[in-house]
Design an enzyme around this catalytic site. Structure first.
Site, PDB file in Angstrom:
ATOM      1  N   HIS A  17       0.833  -1.208   0.000  1.00  0.00           N
ATOM      2  CA  HIS A  17       0.000   0.000   0.000  1.00  0.00           C
ATOM      3  C   HIS A  17       0.870   1.262   0.000  1.00  0.00           C
ATOM      4  O   HIS A  17       0.677   2.170  -0.823  1.00  0.00           O
ATOM      5  CB  HIS A  17      -0.907  -0.004   1.230  1.00  0.00           C
ATOM      6  CG  HIS A  17      -1.821   1.175   1.319  1.00  0.00           C
ATOM      7  ND1 HIS A  17      -3.103   1.170   0.826  1.00  0.00           N
ATOM      8  CD2 HIS A  17      -1.635   2.421   1.833  1.00  0.00           C
ATOM      9  CE1 HIS A  17      -3.667   2.343   1.031  1.00  0.00           C
ATOM     10  NE2 HIS A  17      -2.792   3.127   1.651  1.00  0.00           N
ATOM     11  N   GLU A  18       1.821   1.313   0.923  1.00  0.00           N
ATOM     12  CA  GLU A  18       2.661   2.508   1.022  1.00  0.00           C
ATOM     13  C   GLU A  18       3.605   2.631  -0.175  1.00  0.00           C
ATOM     14  O   GLU A  18       3.925   3.750  -0.595  1.00  0.00           O
ATOM     15  CB  GLU A  18       3.466   2.480   2.328  1.00  0.00           C
ATOM     16  CG  GLU A  18       2.614   2.483   3.591  1.00  0.00           C
ATOM     17  CD  GLU A  18       1.640   3.639   3.663  1.00  0.00           C
ATOM     18  OE1 GLU A  18       1.919   4.705   3.075  1.00  0.00           O
ATOM     19  OE2 GLU A  18       0.584   3.482   4.317  1.00  0.00           O
ATOM     20  N   HIS A  47       1.877   4.649  -2.862  1.00  0.00           N
ATOM     21  CA  HIS A  47       2.024   6.097  -2.658  1.00  0.00           C
ATOM     22  C   HIS A  47       3.434   6.551  -3.014  1.00  0.00           C
ATOM     23  O   HIS A  47       3.625   7.561  -3.722  1.00  0.00           O
ATOM     24  CB  HIS A  47       1.760   6.448  -1.186  1.00  0.00           C
ATOM     25  CG  HIS A  47       0.357   6.212  -0.728  1.00  0.00           C
ATOM     26  ND1 HIS A  47      -0.750   6.672  -1.417  1.00  0.00           N
ATOM     27  CD2 HIS A  47      -0.135   5.588   0.386  1.00  0.00           C
ATOM     28  CE1 HIS A  47      -1.853   6.344  -0.759  1.00  0.00           C
ATOM     29  NE2 HIS A  47      -1.511   5.668   0.326  1.00  0.00           N
TER      30      HIS A  47
END
Length: 458
Positions: A22-23, A26
């Protein structure tokens, strides 16, 4: 203790993978958009390990609390920015660039789900073939013509090689408020027959329970004699003196014909002393047996720690199957499964807001998720990977909720900015963060409370 440790390790590993992906979403898009990334952290709290590296230095951190993570970017709202780096600040980027960076996290989770399912379908995932037992007397399933031995091969347009896929197909039809379930079965004689089963979505989702049984259907299972195959150390069966090879004749004078009969009696008798008649080495004897209480969801059932070993061969011959495809077909199936799970998840969320399902039946907290992780990894790597894919989908969808502090909340702010031509004021954003924090804290408190209720005795 061993089961607890297995669940804990499986949970931490799964969360670590999902948070990292997920990170990284980003992080990767931020880099592509020319934003300077100051820190990439997996976990919160005290750093256990950190390192600064790269031509454009970023601090990489592994922190003590493995329940999340974050990517810290250069931003004038969080500190002074040198004049020569203003063009690299997150807040200086266009609303579309900022939206892409925020959206990349949830999308990374959905992409991960597709890739994991793809691997699973190439390697193959074991399952149980959806073969039916006799329908419940007087049920809609009996009226629809279902008979023992029917194998469900398709529900609506979805092939169902295993009970897992049949369950997904069933949920998909329920959330779409279908009034009739179109089921294609293959009979024992090899004939393909289409059956129509009336369903009521609201009633099926009204409370917890086995959806298959609510439809009047039963899973086929081998009928075996009530002969004890093994005893678990420390269980009620061992305490009562039961041994492998004992044949159960009766319980409190009630004849026991099959192992299934025996299981039903035990489950219905938690903490109740039963007088069990056994056949052992051509001799009969009567022993008192008190099943212990086992709490499962909202059910209190009896448990003695005894198992049968006769059915395994029959299960392997008739029920056990492997769902496996060529790489091309597996990729299509992976996209389809991910899409189905997204559809079911969004449908359940919609029904949550309309009151058709309750919150306690639709959310799981960290304790439940850890238990599911341990159960899946104990079954096999294929099921553990499927678990990771499913939780990754849930994490991606959850982060898109329009709640401040989540990615979806930021996207709402950016949408307002795109329409009005100016960013949402910092004052409103601060209020939004406070409201979002309260909502998330309330949700976490609720799911922890529900988790504790599930594992504690009544």
């Amino acid at each position: 203790m061993q089961g607890f440790l297995l669940s804990l390790v499986a949970f931490i590993l799964a969360i670590g993978i999902l948070v990292t992906v997920h990170e990284f979403g980003h992080y990767w898009v931020a880099k592509k958009m020319g934003v300077k990334v100051l820190r990439f952290s997996i976990g919160f709290g005290k750093p256990l390990w950190k390192r600064i590296s790269g031509a454009d230095p970023t601090e990489y951190v592994l922190a003590a609390i493995p329940l999340g993570g974050y990517v810290k970017m250069l931003d004038e709202r969080e500190g002074d920015v040198a004049a020569n780096e203003l063009d690299r600040a997150f807040n200086r980027k266009s609303v579309w660039a900022r939206s892409a960076i925020v959206l990349a996290g949830p999308l990374a989770n959905l992409i991960l789900a597709v890739l994991v399912y793809w691997i699973v379908f190439i390697v193959g995932i074991t399952g149980i073939a959806p073969i039916l037992g006799a329908p419940l007397p007087g049920s809609a399933a009996e009226e629809a013509g279902f008979t023992e031995g029917d194998k469900i091969v398709r529900i609506a347009e979805m092939p169902t090689p295993t009970w897992d896929t049949a369950f997904v197909a069933l949920l998909d039809n329920i959330v779409e408020n279908s009034e009739v379930l179109e089921v294609t079965v293959e009979t024992d004689a090899g004939a393909t027959i289409h059956r129509r089963l009336p369903i009521n979505s609201r009633e099926l989702l009204a409370d917890q329970g086995d959806l298959i049984a609510k439809l009047g259907l039963q899973r086929w299972w081998p009928t075996v004699d009530p002969v004890v195959g093994g005893i678990e150390p420390g269980g009620a069966a061992e305490a009562a003196g039961l041994r492998a090879g004992d044949r159960v004749i009766s319980s409190d004078g009630q004849p026991v014909e099959t192992w299934a009969d025996w299981v039903r009696i035990i489950r219905a008798s938690p903490e109740k002393t039963l007088q069990i008649e056994l056949l052992r080495d051509s001799s009969t004897l009567i022993v008192p047996l008190t099943p212990r209480l086992l709490q499962r969801e909202d059910l209190s059932i009896g448990f003695i720690g005894a198992r049968e070993t006769q059915s395994q061969k029959l299960i392997d011959e008739k029920l056990r199957t492997v769902e496996r495809y060529s790489p091309g077909t597996a990729f299509y199936k992976a996209i389809q499964r991910t899409g189905n799970m997204i559809s079911v998840s969004l449908g359940m969320i919609g029904k949550l807001f309309t009151g058709e399902v309750s919150l306690k039946n639709t959310v799981s907290g960290p304790i439940s998720i850890a238990q599911f992780a341990g159960q899946s990894v104990s079954v096999g790597v294929d099921h553990y990977l499927s678990f990771i894919a499913l939780v990754s989908i849930s994490l991606g969808i959850f982060n898109l909720f329009p709640v401040p502090m989540l990615d979806g909340g930021h996207l709402v702010y950016f949408a307002i900015e795109a329409v009005t031509g100016k960013p949402v004021s910092e004052r409103i954003q601060i209020y939004g963060q406070q409201v979002g924090l309260l909502l998330l804290a309330g949700l976490m408190t609720f799911v922890f409370y529900q988790d504790i209720l599930r594992i504690l005795p009544s």
